[in-house]
Design a protein around this motif. Structure first.
Motif, PDB file in Angstrom:
ATOM      1  N   LEU A  40      -8.572 -17.806  -0.815  1.00 10.56           N
ATOM      2  CA  LEU A  40      -8.578 -17.101   0.515  1.00 10.56           C
ATOM      3  C   LEU A  40      -7.210 -16.246   0.676  1.00 10.56           C
ATOM      4  O   LEU A  40      -7.447 -15.171   1.253  1.00 10.56           O
ATOM      5  N   LEU A  41      -6.118 -16.697   0.434  1.00 14.05           N
ATOM      6  CA  LEU A  41      -4.855 -16.188   0.576  1.00 14.05           C
ATOM      7  C   LEU A  41      -4.863 -14.767  -0.190  1.00 14.05           C
ATOM      8  O   LEU A  41      -4.536 -13.692   0.341  1.00 14.05           O
ATOM      9  N   LEU A  42      -5.376 -15.196  -1.508  1.00 17.91           N
ATOM     10  CA  LEU A  42      -5.109 -13.826  -2.362  1.00 17.91           C
ATOM     11  C   LEU A  42      -6.140 -12.730  -1.575  1.00 17.91           C
ATOM     12  O   LEU A  42      -5.830 -11.658  -1.744  1.00 17.91           O
ATOM     13  N   GLY A  43      -7.319 -13.306  -1.612  1.00 18.14           N
ATOM     14  CA  GLY A  43      -8.479 -12.404  -1.072  1.00 18.14           C
ATOM     15  C   GLY A  43      -7.813 -11.786  -0.025  1.00 18.14           C
ATOM     16  O   GLY A  43      -8.155 -10.505   0.467  1.00 18.14           O
ATOM     17  N   LEU A  44      -7.322 -12.263   1.216  1.00 17.97           N
ATOM     18  CA  LEU A  44      -6.801 -11.628   2.432  1.00 17.97           C
ATOM     19  C   LEU A  44      -5.792 -10.975   1.953  1.00 17.97           C
ATOM     20  O   LEU A  44      -5.743  -9.733   2.637  1.00 17.97           O
ATOM     21  N   LEU A  45      -4.566 -11.228   1.220  1.00 13.89           N
ATOM     22  CA  LEU A  45      -3.604 -10.210   0.997  1.00 13.89           C
ATOM     23  C   LEU A  45      -4.174  -8.976   0.034  1.00 13.89           C
ATOM     24  O   LEU A  45      -3.751  -7.929   0.517  1.00 13.89           O
ATOM     25  N   LEU A  46      -5.130  -9.203  -0.743  1.00 19.03           N
ATOM     26  CA  LEU A  46      -5.674  -7.725  -1.004  1.00 19.03           C
ATOM     27  C   LEU A  46      -6.359  -7.169  -0.257  1.00 19.03           C
ATOM     28  O   LEU A  46      -6.184  -5.966  -0.535  1.00 19.03           O
ATOM     29  N   VAL A  48      -6.131  -6.787   3.153  1.00 21.80           N
ATOM     30  CA  VAL A  48      -5.056  -6.160   3.683  1.00 21.80           C
ATOM     31  C   VAL A  48      -4.364  -5.057   3.105  1.00 21.80           C
ATOM     32  O   VAL A  48      -4.312  -3.913   3.754  1.00 21.80           O
ATOM     33  N   ASP A  49      -3.907  -5.352   2.148  1.00 22.93           N
ATOM     34  CA  ASP A  49      -3.413  -4.128   1.156  1.00 22.93           C
ATOM     35  C   ASP A  49      -4.133  -2.971   0.827  1.00 22.93           C
ATOM     36  O   ASP A  49      -3.978  -1.748   0.976  1.00 22.93           O
ATOM     37  N   ARG A  50      -5.456  -3.218   0.593  1.00 24.87           N
ATOM     38  CA  ARG A  50      -6.438  -2.183   0.336  1.00 24.87           C
ATOM     39  C   ARG A  50      -6.839  -1.597   1.618  1.00 24.87           C
ATOM     40  O   ARG A  50      -6.971  -0.117   1.616  1.00 24.87           O
ATOM     41  N   GLY A  51      -7.015  -2.341   2.950  1.00 26.65           N
ATOM     42  CA  GLY A  51      -7.199  -1.651   4.157  1.00 26.65           C
ATOM     43  C   GLY A  51      -6.092  -0.550   4.648  1.00 26.65           C
ATOM     44  O   GLY A  51      -6.382   0.490   5.236  1.00 26.65           O
ATOM     45  N   ILE A  52      -4.755  -0.790   4.127  1.00 26.71           N
ATOM     46  CA  ILE A  52      -3.665   0.119   4.670  1.00 26.71           C
ATOM     47  C   ILE A  52      -3.207   0.907   3.498  1.00 26.71           C
ATOM     48  O   ILE A  52      -2.201   1.815   3.886  1.00 26.71           O
ATOM     49  N   GLY A  53      -4.074   0.986   2.292  1.00 26.34           N
ATOM     50  CA  GLY A  53      -3.897   1.912   1.299  1.00 26.34           C
ATOM     51  C   GLY A  53      -2.753   1.743   0.517  1.00 26.34           C
ATOM     52  O   GLY A  53      -2.345   2.616  -0.271  1.00 26.34           O
ATOM     53  N   ASP A  54      -2.046   0.232   0.329  1.00 26.84           N
ATOM     54  CA  ASP A  54      -0.972   0.255  -0.264  1.00 26.84           C
ATOM     55  C   ASP A  54      -1.224  -0.565  -1.664  1.00 26.84           C
ATOM     56  O   ASP A  54      -0.271  -1.093  -2.494  1.00 26.84           O
ATOM     57  N   LEU A  55      -2.504  -0.918  -1.879  1.00 26.08           N
ATOM     58  CA  LEU A  55      -2.923  -1.863  -3.039  1.00 26.08           C
ATOM     59  C   LEU A  55      -2.680  -1.065  -4.433  1.00 26.08           C
ATOM     60  O   LEU A  55      -3.274   0.210  -4.638  1.00 26.08           O
ATOM     61  N   THR A  56      -1.680  -1.531  -5.270  1.00 27.88           N
ATOM     62  CA  THR A  56      -1.403  -1.283  -6.485  1.00 27.88           C
ATOM     63  C   THR A  56      -1.528  -2.237  -7.531  1.00 27.88           C
ATOM     64  O   THR A  56      -1.675  -3.516  -7.011  1.00 27.88           O
ATOM     65  N   TRP A  57      -1.571  -1.958  -8.590  1.00 25.97           N
ATOM     66  CA  TRP A  57      -1.846  -3.068  -9.703  1.00 25.97           C
ATOM     67  C   TRP A  57      -0.450  -4.061  -9.533  1.00 25.97           C
ATOM     68  O   TRP A  57      -0.680  -5.159  -9.793  1.00 25.97           O
ATOM     69  N   ARG A  59       1.407  -4.553  -6.729  1.00 28.08           N
ATOM     70  CA  ARG A  59       1.332  -5.626  -5.839  1.00 28.08           C
ATOM     71  C   ARG A  59       0.075  -6.605  -6.126  1.00 28.08           C
ATOM     72  O   ARG A  59       0.293  -7.809  -5.612  1.00 28.08           O
ATOM     73  N   ALA A  60      -1.012  -6.194  -6.470  1.00 29.05           N
ATOM     74  CA  ALA A  60      -1.868  -7.183  -6.817  1.00 29.05           C
ATOM     75  C   ALA A  60      -1.468  -8.346  -7.691  1.00 29.05           C
ATOM     76  O   ALA A  60      -1.768  -9.430  -7.621  1.00 29.05           O
ATOM     77  N   GLY A  61      -0.737  -7.906  -8.782  1.00 27.04           N
ATOM     78  CA  GLY A  61      -0.065  -8.993  -9.537  1.00 27.04           C
ATOM     79  C   GLY A  61       1.120  -9.920  -8.987  1.00 27.04           C
ATOM     80  O   GLY A  61       0.814 -11.054  -9.280  1.00 27.04           O
ATOM     81  N   VAL A  62       1.669  -9.442  -7.883  1.00 27.39           N
ATOM     82  CA  VAL A  62       2.537 -10.242  -7.205  1.00 27.39           C
ATOM     83  C   VAL A  62       1.851 -11.039  -6.276  1.00 27.39           C
ATOM     84  O   VAL A  62       2.165 -12.223  -6.403  1.00 27.39           O
TER      85      VAL A  62
END
Length: 184
Positions: A40-46, A48-57, A59-62
């Motif tokens: 759930l934490l991973l899904g939420l973080l991904l 949120v990052d996707r929603g604000i447009g900051d999702l990168t490989w 960041r997804a790895g972190v």
């Protein structure tokens, strides 16, 4: 597991659970929680990052590494007991203690109250007190074997810790009875 010595200790922890052994009934639920929380934490973080447009490989790895670390922290130990032994198997290692040859029992206070069992052969197992309180078969097995160790002269310290644990388990059992009967 009658004649375990120090050499056979690790092999005994690795083997399948013998018939008639008592085990933690709530372990599967703890494992589900240990899997669900990081997911759930991973899904939420991904999300949120996707929603604000900051999702990168990167960041997804972190975030994935953070979720894996949380899983490792939350993974519950599987506690099993049989006549004369108690084993705790974690994600990376297992430990076994001969409960019929207990040398000491110590209560470890802190964030997670733990019972530390040591045997005459050098074995050591830490068990969450909540696991023993929630599983009467485990507690009964430990209590009977501690009595045997005391009678044989192995148990040199830990009477107070066993009494404290017994009182806690009795108190929680009584509270459960009152709750179920509607008398709380």
């Amino acid at each position: 597991m009658g004649g375990l010595d120090e050499v056979g200790r690790d092999d005994a922890v690795r083997t399948a659970e013998p018939a008639g052994a008592a085990h933690d009934r709530h372990w599967a639920g703890g494992l589900r929680s240990a899997l669900l929380c990081p997911a759930l934490l991973l899904g939420l973080l991904l999300l949120v990052d996707r929603g604000i447009g900051d999702l990168t490989w990167w960041r997804a790895g972190v975030w994935t590494a953070l979720a894996v670390l949380l899983f490792l922290v939350l993974f519950p130990a599987r506690v099993t007991a049989g006549p004369g032994w108690l084993a705790s198997r974690g994600l990376l290692h297992g430990r076994l203690v001969r409960t019929d040859r207990l040398r000491s029992v110590r209560w470890s206070d802190g964030i997670s109250q733990r019972v530390v069992l040591r045997d005459a052969l050098g074995g050591r197992v830490d068990v969450d007190a909540r696991v023993l309180a929630a599983n009467p078969h485990l507690w009964h097995r430990l209590s009977e074997d501690a009595r045997t160790a005391r009678e044989l002269g192995f148990l040199v310290s830990g009477e107070a810790a066993l009494r404290r644990l017994s009182e806690r388990i009795d108190r929680e059992a009584a509270a459960d009875v009152f709750k179920v009967s509607g008398l709380e």
